[in-house]
Design an enzyme around this catalytic site. Structure first.
Site, PDB file in Angstrom:
ATOM      1  N   ARG A  20       0.872  -1.192   0.000  1.00  0.00           N
ATOM      2  CA  ARG A  20       0.000   0.000   0.000  1.00  0.00           C
ATOM      3  C   ARG A  20       0.897   1.226   0.000  1.00  0.00           C
ATOM      4  O   ARG A  20       2.097   1.122   0.277  1.00  0.00           O
ATOM      5  CB  ARG A  20      -0.900  -0.009   1.253  1.00  0.00           C
ATOM      6  CG  ARG A  20      -1.891  -1.149   1.217  1.00  0.00           C
ATOM      7  CD  ARG A  20      -2.818  -1.166   2.429  1.00  0.00           C
ATOM      8  NE  ARG A  20      -3.611  -2.392   2.403  1.00  0.00           N
ATOM      9  CZ  ARG A  20      -3.751  -3.220   3.438  1.00  0.00           C
ATOM     10  NH1 ARG A  20      -3.195  -2.947   4.606  1.00  0.00           N
ATOM     11  NH2 ARG A  20      -4.481  -4.303   3.318  1.00  0.00           N
ATOM     12  N   ARG A 113     -10.134   3.209   4.441  1.00  0.00           N
ATOM     13  CA  ARG A 113      -8.712   3.017   4.141  1.00  0.00           C
ATOM     14  C   ARG A 113      -8.432   3.315   2.662  1.00  0.00           C
ATOM     15  O   ARG A 113      -7.363   3.802   2.312  1.00  0.00           O
ATOM     16  CB  ARG A 113      -8.300   1.572   4.491  1.00  0.00           C
ATOM     17  CG  ARG A 113      -6.830   1.323   4.333  1.00  0.00           C
ATOM     18  CD  ARG A 113      -6.382   0.071   5.028  1.00  0.00           C
ATOM     19  NE  ARG A 113      -6.892  -1.148   4.391  1.00  0.00           N
ATOM     20  CZ  ARG A 113      -6.825  -2.352   4.934  1.00  0.00           C
ATOM     21  NH1 ARG A 113      -6.311  -2.516   6.132  1.00  0.00           N
ATOM     22  NH2 ARG A 113      -7.299  -3.409   4.293  1.00  0.00           N
ATOM     23  N   ARG A 124     -12.690  -9.520   1.466  1.00  0.00           N
ATOM     24  CA  ARG A 124     -12.201  -9.367   2.843  1.00  0.00           C
ATOM     25  C   ARG A 124     -13.355  -9.495   3.838  1.00  0.00           C
ATOM     26  O   ARG A 124     -13.188 -10.070   4.916  1.00  0.00           O
ATOM     27  CB  ARG A 124     -11.480  -8.023   3.007  1.00  0.00           C
ATOM     28  CG  ARG A 124     -10.064  -8.077   2.449  1.00  0.00           C
ATOM     29  CD  ARG A 124      -9.310  -6.780   2.568  1.00  0.00           C
ATOM     30  NE  ARG A 124      -7.966  -6.941   2.000  1.00  0.00           N
ATOM     31  CZ  ARG A 124      -6.838  -7.042   2.703  1.00  0.00           C
ATOM     32  NH1 ARG A 124      -6.870  -6.966   4.012  1.00  0.00           N
ATOM     33  NH2 ARG A 124      -5.676  -7.209   2.111  1.00  0.00           N
TER      34      ARG A 124
END
Ligand SMILES: Nc1ncnc2c1ncn2[C@@H]1O[C@H](COP(=O)(O)OP(=O)(O)OP(=O)(O)O)[C@@H](O)[C@H]1O
Ligand SMILES: Nc1nc2c(ncn2[C@@H]2O[C@H](COP(=O)(O)O)[C@@H](O)[C@H]2O)c(=O)[nH]1
Length: 235
Positions: A20, A113, A124
């Site tokens: 990320r 996020r 997820r």
């Protein structure tokens, strides 16, 4: 770990997931190719590994040893499959399942996020449900911690670990079942041995007040399996 830098260290996992934006290779993860991690797994370099959210994640023996070699307790942030593998090993560990206060909140956090596609978020969330279903599998987790307010969650974690009255700058003491059993200071230190003197009057209780810790007994072998600190009394 920030509050207890000499007590705990983090095991930096390997992953095939792409980094990320703010993630640093070697700090947050060792970012790696699938072929490389698969080869290293087959060479026996990993304590555990799992396929999570479509990527491979694993804890290398070296990652754990670099923490334990510094005399710290090692923290693993791993999924439920990884927890099962470590549970099945002979490692001595405390297993804590950290869960969000609700799925709605987890979804909100994942979206905030902003690092996953819609498809990845859905994957997820599905995996989080499956993991929650397994959180009460008999003999798997020792504790369940609800991560609602972060500070409150951290305070509860410290309570679980009997760290709530313990401070990094206080004398090191040996805590067992929440009770202080003995307190030692370092009398002398060489490359191979620490000589410790009891700060409580253990001699009066008929036990030893000088201990020798043989550091050579810590080197070699898989973490937690062949290692154990050899201690002998001096008087
Ligand atoms: N107590 C909290 N309050 C607010 N946001 C939080 C809290 N705990 C975690 N978050 C945020 O929620 C997001 C998801 O957290 P995290 O990555 O730890 O989830 P996870 O359980 O590991 O899920 P996954 O397995 O999908 O990675 C992150 O952006 C994180 O910063
Ligand atoms: N079995 C393992 N699971 C791991 C490891 N490192 C991380 N994880 C778990 O993967 C997911 C996703 O992590 P993310 O960084 O992509 O959000 C999360 O549940 C971690 O706990 C590992 O070495 N082994």
């Amino acid at each position: 770990m920030k509050e207890y830098p000499t007590k705990f260290g983090f095991s930096v996992s390997h992953t095939t997931r792409a980094p990320r934006e703010k993630e640093i290779d070697g700090v947050h993860y060792h970012f790696t190719e699938r072929s490389k991690i698969e080869e290293e797994i087959s060479e026996g370099k990993f304590l555990e590994f799992a396929h999570v959210h479509g990527n491979v994640y694993g804890t290398s023996i070296e990652a754990v040893e670099s923490v334990t070699d510094e005399g710290k307790r090692c923290i693993l942030d791993i999924d439920v499959q990884g927890a099962r593998s470590v549970r099945a090993s002979s490692l001595e560990a405390i297993f804590i399942f950290v869960c969000p206060p609700s799925f709605e909140e987890l979804e909100k956090r994942l979206r905030a996020r902003g690092t996953e596609t819609e498809e990845q978020i859905q994957k997820r969330l599905r995996n989080a449900r499956a993991e929650l279903d397994q959180s009460n599998s008999p003999g798997l987790f020792d504790h369940l911690l609800v991560n609602d307010d972060l500070e409150a969650c951290y305070e509860n974690l410290k309570k679980l670990l009997s760290l709530d009255d313990d401070h990094e700058d206080s004398n090191d003491s040996f805590i067992k079942d929440g009770k202080e059993t003995a307190c030692y200071s370092i009398l002398s230190k060489t490359n191979s041995e620490f000589l410790l003197q009891s700060e409580t009057n253990e001699a009066e209780k008929g036990t030893t007040n000088l201990l020798s810790l043989h550091l050579s007994s810590l080197s070699g072998g898989a973490p937690g399996r062949t290692r154990g600190l050899k201690i002998s009394s001096v008087n």
